[in-house]
Design a protein around this motif. Structure first.
Motif, PDB file in Angstrom:
ATOM      1  N   SER A  72       0.840  -1.197   0.000  1.00 54.90           N
ATOM      2  CA  SER A  72       0.000   0.000   0.000  1.00 54.90           C
ATOM      3  C   SER A  72       0.873   1.244   0.000  1.00 54.90           C
ATOM      4  N   LEU A  73       0.314   2.341  -0.493  1.00 55.29           N
ATOM      5  CA  LEU A  73       1.058   3.591  -0.627  1.00 55.29           C
ATOM      6  C   LEU A  73       1.323   4.219   0.743  1.00 55.29           C
ATOM      7  N   ASN A  74       2.554   4.673   0.948  1.00 57.41           N
ATOM      8  CA  ASN A  74       2.894   5.454   2.142  1.00 57.41           C
ATOM      9  C   ASN A  74       2.546   6.908   1.834  1.00 57.41           C
ATOM     10  N   GLU A  75       1.328   7.309   2.157  1.00 59.32           N
ATOM     11  CA  GLU A  75       0.810   8.609   1.742  1.00 59.32           C
ATOM     12  C   GLU A  75       1.634   9.767   2.299  1.00 59.32           C
ATOM     13  N   GLU A  76       2.039   9.648   3.557  1.00 57.74           N
ATOM     14  CA  GLU A  76       2.792  10.730   4.192  1.00 57.74           C
ATOM     15  C   GLU A  76       4.114  10.984   3.474  1.00 57.74           C
ATOM     16  N   LYS A  77       4.872   9.919   3.223  1.00 53.55           N
ATOM     17  CA  LYS A  77       6.162  10.101   2.559  1.00 53.55           C
ATOM     18  C   LYS A  77       5.989  10.541   1.108  1.00 53.55           C
ATOM     19  N   PHE A  78       4.922  10.069   0.449  1.00 52.97           N
ATOM     20  CA  PHE A  78       4.678  10.483  -0.925  1.00 52.97           C
ATOM     21  C   PHE A  78       4.409  11.989  -0.997  1.00 52.97           C
ATOM     22  N   LEU A  79       3.589  12.500  -0.089  1.00 51.76           N
ATOM     23  CA  LEU A  79       3.284  13.930  -0.089  1.00 51.76           C
ATOM     24  C   LEU A  79       4.512  14.759   0.281  1.00 51.76           C
ATOM     25  N   GLU A  80       5.322  14.257   1.201  1.00 54.60           N
ATOM     26  CA  GLU A  80       6.553  14.964   1.548  1.00 54.60           C
ATOM     27  C   GLU A  80       7.475  15.076   0.340  1.00 54.60           C
ATOM     28  N   ALA A  81       7.586  13.993  -0.426  1.00 52.99           N
ATOM     29  CA  ALA A  81       8.454  13.999  -1.600  1.00 52.99           C
ATOM     30  C   ALA A  81       7.961  14.964  -2.662  1.00 52.99           C
ATOM     31  N   GLN A  82       6.636  15.198  -2.726  1.00 50.24           N
ATOM     32  CA  GLN A  82       6.079  16.129  -3.702  1.00 50.24           C
ATOM     33  C   GLN A  82       6.092  17.570  -3.202  1.00 50.24           C
ATOM     34  N   GLY A  83       6.489  17.759  -1.948  1.00 50.75           N
ATOM     35  CA  GLY A  83       6.558  19.099  -1.375  1.00 50.75           C
ATOM     36  C   GLY A  83       5.212  19.687  -0.992  1.00 50.75           C
ATOM     37  N   VAL A  84       4.217  18.835  -0.758  1.00 55.70           N
ATOM     38  CA  VAL A  84       2.877  19.344  -0.432  1.00 55.70           C
ATOM     39  C   VAL A  84       2.389  18.828   0.918  1.00 55.70           C
ATOM     40  N   ALA A  85       3.266  18.262   1.736  1.00 59.12           N
ATOM     41  CA  ALA A  85       2.863  17.790   3.056  1.00 59.12           C
ATOM     42  C   ALA A  85       2.427  18.962   3.909  1.00 59.12           C
ATOM     43  N   GLY A  86       1.317  18.797   4.640  1.00 62.85           N
ATOM     44  CA  GLY A  86       0.820  19.847   5.522  1.00 62.85           C
ATOM     45  C   GLY A  86       0.029  20.937   4.837  1.00 62.85           C
ATOM     46  N   THR A  87      -0.230  20.774   3.549  1.00 66.41           N
ATOM     47  CA  THR A  87      -0.976  21.800   2.807  1.00 66.41           C
ATOM     48  C   THR A  87      -2.450  21.440   2.646  1.00 66.41           C
ATOM     49  N   GLY A  88      -2.863  20.304   3.172  1.00 63.44           N
ATOM     50  CA  GLY A  88      -4.245  19.881   3.005  1.00 63.44           C
ATOM     51  C   GLY A  88      -4.458  18.959   1.823  1.00 63.44           C
ATOM     52  N   VAL A  89      -3.415  18.733   1.035  1.00 64.39           N
ATOM     53  CA  VAL A  89      -3.519  17.814  -0.100  1.00 64.39           C
ATOM     54  C   VAL A  89      -3.506  16.378   0.429  1.00 64.39           C
ATOM     55  N   ARG A  90      -4.366  15.541  -0.138  1.00 66.52           N
ATOM     56  CA  ARG A  90      -4.468  14.153   0.291  1.00 66.52           C
ATOM     57  C   ARG A  90      -4.386  13.231  -0.920  1.00 66.52           C
ATOM     58  N   VAL A  91      -3.946  12.010  -0.671  1.00 65.61           N
ATOM     59  CA  VAL A  91      -3.963  10.967  -1.702  1.00 65.61           C
ATOM     60  C   VAL A  91      -4.748   9.786  -1.147  1.00 65.61           C
ATOM     61  N   SER A  92      -5.464   9.104  -2.011  1.00 65.08           N
ATOM     62  CA  SER A  92      -6.239   7.943  -1.593  1.00 65.08           C
ATOM     63  C   SER A  92      -6.206   6.872  -2.676  1.00 65.08           C
ATOM     64  N   GLY A  93      -6.399   5.631  -2.252  1.00 60.66           N
ATOM     65  CA  GLY A  93      -6.353   4.519  -3.198  1.00 60.66           C
ATOM     66  C   GLY A  93      -4.922   4.199  -3.579  1.00 60.66           C
ATOM     67  N   GLY A  94      -4.803   3.396  -4.598  1.00 59.77           N
ATOM     68  CA  GLY A  94      -3.477   3.046  -5.096  1.00 59.77           C
ATOM     69  C   GLY A  94      -2.850   1.888  -4.347  1.00 59.77           C
ATOM     70  N   SER A  95      -2.203   1.032  -5.071  1.00 63.58           N
ATOM     71  CA  SER A  95      -1.459  -0.088  -4.487  1.00 63.58           C
ATOM     72  C   SER A  95      -0.465  -0.576  -5.524  1.00 63.58           C
ATOM     73  N   ALA A  96       0.544  -1.254  -5.062  1.00 65.56           N
ATOM     74  CA  ALA A  96       1.526  -1.875  -5.952  1.00 65.56           C
ATOM     75  C   ALA A  96       1.487  -3.381  -5.727  1.00 65.56           C
ATOM     76  N   THR A  97       1.562  -4.151  -6.811  1.00 63.89           N
ATOM     77  CA  THR A  97       1.492  -5.600  -6.720  1.00 63.89           C
ATOM     78  C   THR A  97       2.618  -6.231  -7.523  1.00 63.89           C
ATOM     79  N   ILE A  98       3.272  -7.201  -6.929  1.00 68.21           N
ATOM     80  CA  ILE A  98       4.295  -7.980  -7.625  1.00 68.21           C
ATOM     81  C   ILE A  98       3.834  -9.425  -7.704  1.00 68.21           C
ATOM     82  N   MET A  99       3.721  -9.929  -8.928  1.00 69.80           N
ATOM     83  CA  MET A  99       3.412 -11.338  -9.160  1.00 69.80           C
ATOM     84  C   MET A  99       4.634 -11.970  -9.814  1.00 69.80           C
ATOM     85  N   SER A 100       5.012 -13.140  -9.347  1.00 68.38           N
ATOM     86  CA  SER A 100       6.206 -13.772  -9.912  1.00 68.38           C
ATOM     87  C   SER A 100       6.039 -15.289  -9.991  1.00 68.38           C
TER      88      SER A 100
END
Length: 199
Positions: A72-100
């Motif tokens: 699952s997405l680490n929303e906090e770190k993702f927003l920090e990397a985009q420079g929008v943490a603490g601005t009220g911007v939110r992300v929802s949904g999303g996942s990464a899957t590896i099948m092998s």
């Protein structure tokens, strides 16, 4: 590609089962490692696996299996990397899957009869990495970031221990390091516990 992976697994499993092998099922955690975007933006997820093992001798065997790991997405770190943490911007949904689908060798390196065995594995296979889209909202913004999918060959190495619990069943704990051959060199560590049932 996902369907092809399942077909390949079924073909290998059928042929190995005919050789009087063991059925293996497991579950545990998948820890993202590389690249930095993968390890930073995605949380440790769930990992499950199923496969077949065929002994060739007392210390050597062949194994093939299908693995599925979801992050699952680490929303906090993702927003920090985009420079929008603490601005009220939110992300929802999303996942990464590896099948092998992985196949290779299993080598016993230590053994106490009827108690415990230690082993190492070396595997080669094919890996599919996919991400689902997720929504960005807040501060007057709303949009969707698209997901993606790619496939490549991969290798894995690992080690584990197993203990008999019945005449036809063992329990085991195993860790692997899996890395693909794509330009991103995606790597993760599945750590799983499970059962091996001899046919």
């Amino acid at each position: 590609m996902k369907r092809l992976s399942v077909v390949i697994l079924l073909l290998f499993s059928t042929s190995l089962a005919a050789a009087q092998g063991s059925t293996v099922i497991s579950g545990g955690l998948g820890i993202p490692q590389k690249p930095n975007d993968f390890s930073s933006y995605w949380k440790t997820g769930l990992s499950v696996g199923a496969g077949v093992e065929v002994p060739v001798s007392d210390w050597f065997g062949l194994t093939v299996g299908f693995d599925l790991t979801s992050f699952s997405l680490n929303e906090e770190k993702f927003l920090e990397a985009q420079g929008v943490a603490g601005t009220g911007v939110r992300v929802s949904g999303g996942s990464a899957t590896i099948m092998s689908v992985l196949g290779g060798a299993k080598v016993r390196v230590a053994h106490v009869p009827k108690r415990v065995s230690a082993y190492v594995v070396g595997l080669l296979g094919y890996l599919n990495f996919s991400t689902k889209e997720f929504e960005v909202s807040g501060d007057g913004l709303f949009g969707t970031l698209a997901g993606g999918e790619r496939s490549s060959f991969c290798v894995a190495g690992g080690a584990g221990v197993e203990m008999p619990i019945a005449k036809i069943a063992d329990v085991f704990v195993e860790g692997r390091y899996v890395v693909d051959f794509s330009a991103n060199r995606t790597a993760f560590i599945p750590i799983r516990a499970g059962f091996k049932i001899r046919l």
